[in-house]
Design a protein around this motif. Structure first.
Motif, PDB file in Angstrom:
ATOM      1  N   PRO A  30       3.360   0.913  -0.025  1.00 33.78           N
ATOM      2  CA  PRO A  30       3.136  -0.363  -1.235  1.00 33.78           C
ATOM      3  C   PRO A  30       2.328   0.548  -2.383  1.00 33.78           C
ATOM      4  O   PRO A  30       1.783   1.408  -2.122  1.00 33.78           O
ATOM      5  N   ALA A  31       2.696  -0.127  -3.571  1.00 35.97           N
ATOM      6  CA  ALA A  31       2.281   0.692  -4.831  1.00 35.97           C
ATOM      7  C   ALA A  31       1.369  -0.186  -5.480  1.00 35.97           C
ATOM      8  O   ALA A  31       1.163  -0.138  -6.663  1.00 35.97           O
ATOM      9  N   MET A  32       0.685  -1.297  -5.018  1.00 36.19           N
ATOM     10  CA  MET A  32      -0.187  -2.108  -5.609  1.00 36.19           C
ATOM     11  C   MET A  32      -1.656  -1.283  -5.721  1.00 36.19           C
ATOM     12  O   MET A  32      -1.905  -0.423  -5.036  1.00 36.19           O
ATOM     13  N   ALA A  33      -2.508  -2.016  -6.628  1.00 39.03           N
ATOM     14  CA  ALA A  33      -3.775  -1.159  -6.944  1.00 39.03           C
ATOM     15  C   ALA A  33      -4.550  -0.926  -5.755  1.00 39.03           C
ATOM     16  O   ALA A  33      -5.009   0.057  -5.311  1.00 39.03           O
ATOM     17  N   ASP A  34      -4.708  -2.039  -5.072  1.00 38.06           N
ATOM     18  CA  ASP A  34      -5.415  -1.957  -3.569  1.00 38.06           C
ATOM     19  C   ASP A  34      -4.775  -1.029  -2.576  1.00 38.06           C
ATOM     20  O   ASP A  34      -5.623  -0.548  -1.763  1.00 38.06           O
ATOM     21  N   ASP A  35      -3.746  -0.683  -2.628  1.00 35.21           N
ATOM     22  CA  ASP A  35      -3.048   0.400  -1.872  1.00 35.21           C
ATOM     23  C   ASP A  35      -3.056   1.693  -2.401  1.00 35.21           C
ATOM     24  O   ASP A  35      -3.359   2.824  -1.593  1.00 35.21           O
ATOM     25  N   ILE A  36      -3.069   2.063  -3.599  1.00 34.54           N
ATOM     26  CA  ILE A  36      -3.089   3.360  -4.266  1.00 34.54           C
ATOM     27  C   ILE A  36      -4.419   3.864  -4.429  1.00 34.54           C
ATOM     28  O   ILE A  36      -4.875   4.928  -4.230  1.00 34.54           O
TER      29      ILE A  36
END
Length: 69
Positions: A30-36
């Motif tokens: 996943p590449a959402m802010a919370d993941d990155i």
């Protein structure tokens, strides 16, 4: 996408190389802010208070031109 570091003395920012993130963590990560953001740290001071700025690619190309221009 640009990563910026919210550590006042540093204030470092740099573009994220999404291809390198894909190669390191896999194409299905996943590449959402919370993941990155938990995976990032400042290359200058080592801080982990990271924010992201999503900025569209503004380089001139055939897709970015309005019809008739």
């Amino acid at each position: 996408m640009i990563a910026f570091y919210r550590h006042a003395p540093c204030n470092h920012s740099q573009p994220l190389e999404l291809a390198k993130l894909r190669d390191r963590y896999g194409p299905d990560t996943p590449a959402m802010a919370d993941d990155i953001t938990p995976k990032l740290k400042c290359t200058k001071c080592g801080g982990r208070k990271v924010g992201l700025i999503y900025k569209p690619d503004s380089t001139p190309n055939g897709y970015g031109k309005a019809k008739g221009n």
